[in-house]
Design a protein around this motif. Structure first.
Motif, short mmCIF file in Angstrom:
data_model
loop_
_atom_site.label_atom_id
_atom_site.label_comp_id
_atom_site.label_asym_id
_atom_site.label_seq_id
_atom_site.Cartn_x
_atom_site.Cartn_y
_atom_site.Cartn_z
N PHE A 157 -43.13 61.08 -88.27
CA PHE A 157 -43.49 60.17 -87.17
C PHE A 157 -42.73 60.42 -85.87
CE2 PHE A 157 -39.93 57.89 -89.06
CZ PHE A 157 -39.30 57.27 -87.98
N LEU A 158 -41.70 61.25 -85.88
CA LEU A 158 -40.99 61.56 -84.64
C LEU A 158 -41.62 62.76 -83.94
CD1 LEU A 158 -37.25 61.15 -85.77
CD2 LEU A 158 -38.73 59.46 -84.66
N ASP A 159 -41.11 63.06 -82.75
CA ASP A 159 -41.56 64.25 -82.02
C ASP A 159 -41.02 65.51 -82.69
OD1 ASP A 159 -39.05 65.11 -79.80
OD2 ASP A 159 -38.90 63.35 -81.09
N ALA A 160 -41.38 66.66 -82.16
CA ALA A 160 -40.98 67.92 -82.78
C ALA A 160 -39.47 68.13 -82.76
CB ALA A 160 -41.69 69.08 -82.08
N ASP A 161 -38.78 67.51 -81.78
CA ASP A 161 -37.33 67.68 -81.65
C ASP A 161 -36.55 66.61 -82.41
OD1 ASP A 161 -35.22 69.26 -80.52
OD2 ASP A 161 -34.78 67.60 -79.16
N LEU A 162 -37.26 65.73 -83.12
CA LEU A 162 -36.64 64.68 -83.92
C LEU A 162 -35.73 63.78 -83.09
CD1 LEU A 162 -35.78 66.65 -87.21
CD2 LEU A 162 -37.73 65.14 -86.78
N GLN A 163 -36.24 63.33 -81.95
CA GLN A 163 -35.51 62.38 -81.12
C GLN A 163 -35.81 60.97 -81.62
OE1 GLN A 163 -33.35 62.91 -78.25
NE2 GLN A 163 -33.32 64.87 -79.32
N THR B 40 -47.49 62.81 -73.62
CA THR B 40 -47.41 62.81 -75.07
C THR B 40 -46.00 62.38 -75.47
OG1 THR B 40 -46.65 65.10 -75.24
CG2 THR B 40 -49.04 64.73 -75.18
N LEU B 41 -45.80 62.07 -76.74
CA LEU B 41 -44.47 61.69 -77.21
C LEU B 41 -43.49 62.85 -77.00
CD1 LEU B 41 -42.58 59.69 -78.63
CD2 LEU B 41 -43.36 60.65 -80.81
N ASP B 42 -43.90 64.07 -77.29
CA ASP B 42 -43.02 65.22 -77.11
C ASP B 42 -42.63 65.37 -75.63
OD1 ASP B 42 -44.48 65.78 -79.74
OD2 ASP B 42 -42.97 67.38 -79.70
N GLU B 43 -43.58 65.19 -74.73
CA GLU B 43 -43.28 65.29 -73.30
C GLU B 43 -42.34 64.19 -72.84
OE1 GLU B 43 -47.49 67.33 -71.76
OE2 GLU B 43 -47.30 65.14 -71.92
N ILE C 6 -21.75 61.98 -79.31
CA ILE C 6 -21.37 61.02 -80.35
C ILE C 6 -22.63 60.43 -80.96
CG2 ILE C 6 -20.11 58.91 -80.89
CD1 ILE C 6 -18.30 59.41 -78.54
N GLY C 7 -22.84 60.67 -82.24
CA GLY C 7 -24.08 60.23 -82.90
C GLY C 7 -25.18 61.21 -82.57
N CYS C 8 -25.00 62.48 -82.95
CA CYS C 8 -25.85 63.56 -82.47
C CYS C 8 -27.21 63.65 -83.14
CB CYS C 8 -25.11 64.89 -82.63
SG CYS C 8 -24.73 65.30 -84.37
N GLY C 9 -27.45 62.82 -84.15
CA GLY C 9 -28.73 62.90 -84.84
C GLY C 9 -28.96 64.26 -85.45
N TRP C 10 -30.17 64.79 -85.26
CA TRP C 10 -30.53 66.10 -85.83
C TRP C 10 -30.25 67.24 -84.84
CZ3 TRP C 10 -33.43 61.66 -86.69
CH2 TRP C 10 -33.51 61.24 -88.02
N GLY C 11 -29.46 66.96 -83.81
CA GLY C 11 -28.96 68.02 -82.95
C GLY C 11 -29.77 68.33 -81.71
N GLY C 12 -30.88 67.65 -81.50
CA GLY C 12 -31.76 67.99 -80.39
C GLY C 12 -31.11 67.89 -79.02
N TRP D 172 -44.62 55.90 -82.47
CA TRP D 172 -44.08 56.05 -83.83
C TRP D 172 -44.92 55.27 -84.83
CZ3 TRP D 172 -38.17 54.96 -82.70
CH2 TRP D 172 -37.65 56.05 -81.99
N TYR D 173 -45.34 54.08 -84.45
CA TYR D 173 -46.15 53.25 -85.34
C TYR D 173 -47.48 53.93 -85.66
CZ TYR D 173 -48.64 49.08 -87.05
OH TYR D 173 -49.37 48.19 -87.82
N ALA D 174 -48.14 54.46 -84.62
CA ALA D 174 -49.43 55.13 -84.83
C ALA D 174 -49.27 56.35 -85.73
CB ALA D 174 -50.03 55.55 -83.48
N ARG D 175 -48.19 57.09 -85.54
CA ARG D 175 -47.95 58.26 -86.38
C ARG D 175 -47.63 57.86 -87.82
NH1 ARG D 175 -45.17 63.10 -83.33
NH2 ARG D 175 -46.42 63.17 -81.41
N THR D 176 -46.91 56.76 -87.98
CA THR D 176 -46.61 56.27 -89.32
C THR D 176 -47.90 55.89 -90.05
OG1 THR D 176 -44.42 55.48 -88.67
CG2 THR D 176 -45.40 54.47 -90.61
#
Length: 414
Positions: free
Chosen positions: A139-145, A157-160, A184-190, A343-347
């Motif tokens: 449900f996230l964008d390609a960069d996992l933000q 778009t969400l990615d944009e 701090i709190g880097c998530g998946w590194g994007g 995110w909801y629509a993608r879920t």
């Protein structure tokens, strides 16, 4: 007359809510109105109705998760939106589902639950972020933000929009080649990887999530920036003790909500200690409009244990204790609502995969979470703040023009 009538007749005035009880009895609440949804709900047990009366938010969530409250017209987004639209924060109308004493108790529970010492902080992060990277990829964008995107214009778009967010934040950091940056709190590194690509900087990303750490390291290597981007599993408090004054820039996106109000002064003291004398920090966080509040029981129990959304006043008061100079504040009023609807629509589009991966009950819980969050940013008292801090009044240009210039340059690169 059902036990829900006193509560629902008080709340639902515009829009139409139809409630069917377990015996087939039907009640209608509100009147159709433009912009307000029409929703129908069927309760399969009287226990579910009692749950809603005892604690409307947690009770409705658990009844929905357990399949005892079924949406027969509209979805959970429409139901929660209908309730919120009838109680908009902007007009001084709030969904008061608890007495004064009940709200005080919730406040105390929130404060106690968000003390977040190191072990507890790690456990809380594990609860939400270590449930599997595959879920987030759906449900996230390609960069996992996994934070509020930025919508400088309609139709992105969400990615944009997530790319625009990273450019927007990078511009506020006033980056220069050779600087050392802490995420701090880097998530998946994007974000860390993006900053290293935009400028010749060294970045250290820290997290408390094992799954995020492993994937972030893989992504840095794949992006060809592993020589300048490192990731580490460490608490910000421990890093501050280990590497004082090391960083020229700090960025933190979507992490402050997990710090907990009792730790705000500790957080800013750590950040001040980590920054060099002319260091700059950009904090991106969900924020509460108005004064301090409490975390609702559903969110505490199922989504973000130990989490708390700060009021701007709480955040700034805590930063002042460490002589962090607030150099810029931006309020993002509706950007997260736009993000959450994506995110909801993608879920929903991946219902089958998520239900197979996590179970039907989890899927319903997740949609309730996203729908509730969306309504909070559309009609409730939530927004986002981007707050820029500096250690020295001489660290940044005199005017904000540098932000727009850098953002325009970065936008085509991100």
């Amino acid at each position: 007359m059902s036990i829900l009538r006193p509560f629902l007749s008080r709340v639902v005035r515009r829009g139409r809510l139809t409630v069917v009880d377990p015996d087939g009895g039907v009640e209608h609440f509100g009147e159709p109105a433009p912009g307000f949804p029409q929703v129908a709900v069927r309760f399969t047990t009287r226990r579910a109705m009692r749950r809603v009366i005892l604690d409307p938010r947690l009770g409705a969530a658990e009844a929905f998760m357990d399949g005892e409250m079924v949406l027969t017209d509209g979805d959970i987004m429409a139901l929660i939106g209908l309730l919120r639209l009838n109680t908009p924060w902007d007009r001084g109308v709030e969904l008061r589902d608890k007495t004064w004493l009940g709200r005080r108790i919730e406040g105390v529970r929130t404060r106690l639950g968000s003390i977040n010492r190191r072990r507890r902080a790690r456990a809380n992060v594990h609860h939400h972020y270590d449930i599997g990277n595959d879920l987030y990829r759906l449900f996230l964008d390609a960069d996992l933000q996994y934070s509020c995107a930025y919508w400088p214009r309609a139709g992105l778009t969400l990615d944009e929009a997530q790319a625009a967010k990273k450019a927007h934040i990078a511009a506020k950091l006033a980056l220069k080649p050779g600087q050392r940056v802490l995420d701090i709190g880097c998530g998946w590194g994007g974000m860390a990887i993006t900053l290293a690509k935009l400028e010749q900087v060294e970045v250290l990303g820290i997290t408390l999530s094992d799954e995020q750490l492993a994937l972030a390291r893989q992504r840095a290597a794949a992006a060809g920036v592993a020589d300048r981007v490192r990731f580490e599993l460490i608490d910000y408090r421990d890093l501050a003790a280990r590497e004082p004054g090391r960083f020229d820039r700090i960025v933190s996106v979507g992490m402050f909500e997990h710090v907990g109000a009792p730790n705000y002064e500790t957080f800013f003291r750590a950040c001040a200690n980590l920054l060099s004398a002319d260091g700059v920090m950009l904090l991106h966080t969900i924020g509460r409009f108005g004064g301090p509040g409490a975390t609702d029981a559903f969110t505490r129990k199922y989504i973000f244990p130990g989490g708390y959304i700060p009021a701007l006043s709480e955040t700034l008061a805590a930063s002042e204790k460490s002589r962090m100079i607030v150099t810029d504040v931006e309020t993002l009023r509706l950007h997260y609502a736009l993000t959450l609807r994506q995110w909801y629509a993608r879920t929903l589009a991946h219902e089958a995969e998520i239900a197979q991966m996590m179970g039907e009950r989890f899927f319903r819980m997740w949609t309730f979470y996203l729908a509730g969050a969306t309504s909070a940013f559309e009609s409730g008292g939530m927004g986002n703040y981007q707050i820029q801090f500096a250690r020295s009044r001489h660290a940044l240009p005199l005017t904000r023009g540098y932000m727009a210039a850098a953002e325009a340059a970065y936008r085509d690169t991100v």
